[in-house]
Design a protein around this motif. Sequence first.
Motif, PDB file in Angstrom:
ATOM      1  N   GLU A 113       0.837  -1.210   0.000  1.00 20.95           N
ATOM      2  CA  GLU A 113       0.000   0.000   0.000  1.00 20.95           C
ATOM      3  C   GLU A 113       0.865   1.249   0.000  1.00 20.95           C
ATOM      4  OE1 GLU A 113      -0.354  -2.559   2.074  1.00 20.95           O
ATOM      5  OE2 GLU A 113      -2.186  -3.425   1.208  1.00 20.95           O
ATOM      6  N   GLY A 114       1.925   1.229   0.805  1.00 21.94           N
ATOM      7  CA  GLY A 114       2.813   2.391   0.867  1.00 21.94           C
ATOM      8  C   GLY A 114       3.492   2.659  -0.466  1.00 21.94           C
ATOM      9  N   LEU A 115       3.960   1.598  -1.120  1.00 23.78           N
ATOM     10  CA  LEU A 115       4.605   1.755  -2.422  1.00 23.78           C
ATOM     11  C   LEU A 115       3.603   2.237  -3.467  1.00 23.78           C
ATOM     12  CD1 LEU A 115       6.953   1.428  -4.390  1.00 23.78           C
ATOM     13  CD2 LEU A 115       6.392  -1.011  -4.567  1.00 23.78           C
ATOM     14  N   SER A 116       2.407   1.674  -3.442  1.00 24.46           N
ATOM     15  CA  SER A 116       1.372   2.064  -4.415  1.00 24.46           C
ATOM     16  C   SER A 116       1.033   3.542  -4.306  1.00 24.46           C
ATOM     17  CB  SER A 116       0.110   1.223  -4.207  1.00 24.46           C
ATOM     18  OG  SER A 116       0.367  -0.148  -4.404  1.00 24.46           O
ATOM     19  N   LYS A 117       0.905   4.029  -3.083  1.00 23.69           N
ATOM     20  CA  LYS A 117       0.556   5.439  -2.879  1.00 23.69           C
ATOM     21  C   LYS A 117       1.656   6.369  -3.379  1.00 23.69           C
ATOM     22  CE  LYS A 117      -2.593   4.668   1.000  1.00 23.69           C
ATOM     23  NZ  LYS A 117      -2.816   4.816   2.460  1.00 23.69           N
ATOM     24  N   LYS A 118       2.920   5.958  -3.192  1.00 19.72           N
ATOM     25  CA  LYS A 118       4.033   6.778  -3.688  1.00 19.72           C
ATOM     26  C   LYS A 118       4.015   6.840  -5.218  1.00 19.72           C
ATOM     27  CE  LYS A 118       6.122   7.677   0.294  1.00 19.72           C
ATOM     28  NZ  LYS A 118       6.304   9.035   0.841  1.00 19.72           N
ATOM     29  N   ILE A 119       3.745   5.706  -5.857  1.00 19.34           N
ATOM     30  CA  ILE A 119       3.705   5.664  -7.324  1.00 19.34           C
ATOM     31  C   ILE A 119       2.585   6.558  -7.843  1.00 19.34           C
ATOM     32  CG2 ILE A 119       3.219   4.187  -9.318  1.00 19.34           C
ATOM     33  CD1 ILE A 119       4.652   1.925  -7.806  1.00 19.34           C
ATOM     34  N   ILE A 120       1.411   6.455  -7.212  1.00 19.25           N
ATOM     35  CA  ILE A 120       0.268   7.291  -7.613  1.00 19.25           C
ATOM     36  C   ILE A 120       0.600   8.768  -7.434  1.00 19.25           C
ATOM     37  CG2 ILE A 120      -2.089   7.952  -6.954  1.00 19.25           C
ATOM     38  CD1 ILE A 120      -2.524   4.959  -6.295  1.00 19.25           C
ATOM     39  N   LYS A 121       1.269   9.103  -6.341  1.00 14.44           N
ATOM     40  CA  LYS A 121       1.586  10.502  -6.043  1.00 14.44           C
ATOM     41  C   LYS A 121       2.519  11.107  -7.090  1.00 14.44           C
ATOM     42  CE  LYS A 121       3.358  13.522  -2.389  1.00 14.44           C
ATOM     43  NZ  LYS A 121       3.894  13.591  -1.014  1.00 14.44           N
ATOM     44  N   VAL A 122       3.544  10.346  -7.507  1.00 16.34           N
ATOM     45  CA  VAL A 122       4.529  10.930  -8.417  1.00 16.34           C
ATOM     46  C   VAL A 122       4.098  10.869  -9.886  1.00 16.34           C
ATOM     47  CG1 VAL A 122       6.439  10.426  -6.862  1.00 16.34           C
ATOM     48  CG2 VAL A 122       5.889   8.795  -8.671  1.00 16.34           C
ATOM     49  N   MET A 123       3.228   9.918 -10.228  1.00 12.95           N
ATOM     50  CA  MET A 123       2.840   9.772 -11.631  1.00 12.95           C
ATOM     51  C   MET A 123       1.545  10.495 -11.974  1.00 12.95           C
ATOM     52  SD  MET A 123       4.129   6.018 -12.773  1.00 12.95           S
ATOM     53  CE  MET A 123       4.385   6.651 -14.426  1.00 12.95           C
ATOM     54  N   GLY A 124       0.690  10.732 -10.978  1.00  8.91           N
ATOM     55  CA  GLY A 124      -0.486  11.565 -11.162  1.00  8.91           C
ATOM     56  C   GLY A 124      -1.362  11.197 -12.349  1.00  8.91           C
ATOM     57  N   SER A 125      -1.682  12.210 -13.163  1.00 11.90           N
ATOM     58  CA  SER A 125      -2.624  12.026 -14.271  1.00 11.90           C
ATOM     59  C   SER A 125      -2.081  11.081 -15.338  1.00 11.90           C
ATOM     60  CB  SER A 125      -2.959  13.381 -14.903  1.00 11.90           C
ATOM     61  OG  SER A 125      -1.779  14.017 -15.370  1.00 11.90           O
ATOM     62  N   GLN A 126      -0.765  10.988 -15.461  1.00 13.86           N
ATOM     63  CA  GLN A 126      -0.172  10.077 -16.440  1.00 13.86           C
ATOM     64  C   GLN A 126      -0.589   8.636 -16.155  1.00 13.86           C
ATOM     65  OE1 GLN A 126       4.119   9.825 -16.303  1.00 13.86           O
ATOM     66  NE2 GLN A 126       4.281   8.984 -18.384  1.00 13.86           N
ATOM     67  N   LEU A 127      -0.541   8.251 -14.885  1.00 11.13           N
ATOM     68  CA  LEU A 127      -0.949   6.909 -14.497  1.00 11.13           C
ATOM     69  C   LEU A 127      -2.462   6.750 -14.579  1.00 11.13           C
ATOM     70  CD1 LEU A 127      -0.352   4.112 -13.313  1.00 11.13           C
ATOM     71  CD2 LEU A 127      -0.362   5.148 -11.040  1.00 11.13           C
ATOM     72  N   LYS A 128      -3.190   7.773 -14.124  1.00 14.33           N
ATOM     73  CA  LYS A 128      -4.653   7.717 -14.141  1.00 14.33           C
ATOM     74  C   LYS A 128      -5.185   7.525 -15.562  1.00 14.33           C
ATOM     75  CE  LYS A 128      -8.621  10.132 -12.155  1.00 14.33           C
ATOM     76  NZ  LYS A 128      -9.474  10.736 -13.144  1.00 14.33           N
ATOM     77  N   ASN A 129      -4.646   8.274 -16.499  1.00 17.44           N
ATOM     78  CA  ASN A 129      -5.086   8.157 -17.885  1.00 17.44           C
ATOM     79  C   ASN A 129      -4.749   6.788 -18.465  1.00 17.44           C
ATOM     80  OD1 ASN A 129      -6.018  10.794 -17.799  1.00 17.44           O
ATOM     81  ND2 ASN A 129      -4.138  11.653 -18.658  1.00 17.44           N
ATOM     82  N   ALA A 130      -3.558   6.287 -18.133  1.00 18.03           N
ATOM     83  CA  ALA A 130      -3.162   4.965 -18.636  1.00 18.03           C
ATOM     84  C   ALA A 130      -4.064   3.873 -18.075  1.00 18.03           C
ATOM     85  CB  ALA A 130      -1.707   4.691 -18.280  1.00 18.03           C
ATOM     86  N   MET A 131      -4.415   3.993 -16.773  1.00 17.68           N
ATOM     87  CA  MET A 131      -5.294   3.008 -16.150  1.00 17.68           C
ATOM     88  C   MET A 131      -6.687   3.054 -16.774  1.00 17.68           C
ATOM     89  SD  MET A 131      -3.506   1.306 -13.936  1.00 17.68           S
ATOM     90  CE  MET A 131      -4.829   0.471 -13.078  1.00 17.68           C
ATOM     91  N   GLU A 132      -7.173   4.246 -17.063  1.00 14.60           N
ATOM     92  CA  GLU A 132      -8.504   4.373 -17.670  1.00 14.60           C
ATOM     93  C   GLU A 132      -8.525   3.769 -19.070  1.00 14.60           C
ATOM     94  OE1 GLU A 132      -9.298   8.526 -17.440  1.00 14.60           O
ATOM     95  OE2 GLU A 132     -10.002   8.442 -15.355  1.00 14.60           O
ATOM     96  N   ARG A 133      -7.460   4.022 -19.832  1.00 18.82           N
ATOM     97  CA  ARG A 133      -7.382   3.441 -21.178  1.00 18.82           C
ATOM     98  C   ARG A 133      -7.301   1.923 -21.101  1.00 18.82           C
ATOM     99  NH1 ARG A 133      -3.679   7.657 -21.943  1.00 18.82           N
ATOM    100  NH2 ARG A 133      -1.943   6.190 -21.798  1.00 18.82           N
TER     101      ARG A 133
END
Length: 294
Positions: A113-133
């Motif tokens: 969970e700690g690692l996941s939150k750090k990845i989400i924090k630094v990648m932001g919309s780039q990760l969100k958009n990739a996950m949605e696609r």
Amino acid sequence: MATLKALVVDDASFVRDLVKRTVRQRFPVIETTDAQNGRRAQSLMSRTAFDLVLCDWEMPEMSGLELLQWMRQQPQYQKVPFIMITSRGDKDHVIEAVKEGVSEYLGKPFSPEGLSKKIIKVMGSQLKNAMERGSKSMESPADAFKESATLLTQKREPAPEPVAQSSPKSASPLLAGNAAPASRAPARASLTLASVRFSDSTLKSVIKDINLTEVRVLAKRDQAFPGILDQAVVDIEIAEGQMARLNGYVHQLQAVDKRQDTEFVSVTIRFVDEDPKKLEDLSRFVARFRAGSR
């Protein structure tokens, strides 16, 4: 399916596998590649464009800090997120990494969970958009996408201020409170203390035996204990003012006495570090420990 690339850098294959497994399970759109040190990572980064770097600090040939310094000098990597994942969590090292351009800092041992939150924090919309696609490209989204979507929409808690780690000699629950009877207390007259850190707790203990591959410590039962195969970092003062932070995992838990109400538990930690400098320091400490226990 993967649209983003992450590079995992650590001299311990056990840690690299933990990071890669977490990324694969939580973020199916991220493809992972790994390297055993900064020099190898530098070579891979020169040939392939990565969207994220997750890196240890202490490694042979080229440290994580040196890799970060080189990375920030490369035009294509000046803004790429760099997460330092390391057992060196004292404030001075955090400040040094921040000055060199680190994106986030995660202490070992870490939770998924700690690692996941750090990845989400630094990648932001780039990760969100990739996950949605990635989710839309599947007829029915997999559990991993659902879990990641939940993480992406959670309210972020402010990161805690780094706190300097204290020497394990500063306190020991083994030596305080209701002392165990002499017959059941650790046998060595001069106790060598160690702190064993896990993702959500720290075990204060004394070293019963140690070699280059593992350490066996004794701890009072009234503390929080880990599970088998849990990540661990063993903090040992190997010389005056010099700390060794050895990465490993829980290999064995065993009651000291063959009684249900035993006061002490034996915990064996297997080391996973492959850094020659760490092994050299550990070798000297083992020699002194064995000489002192005679």
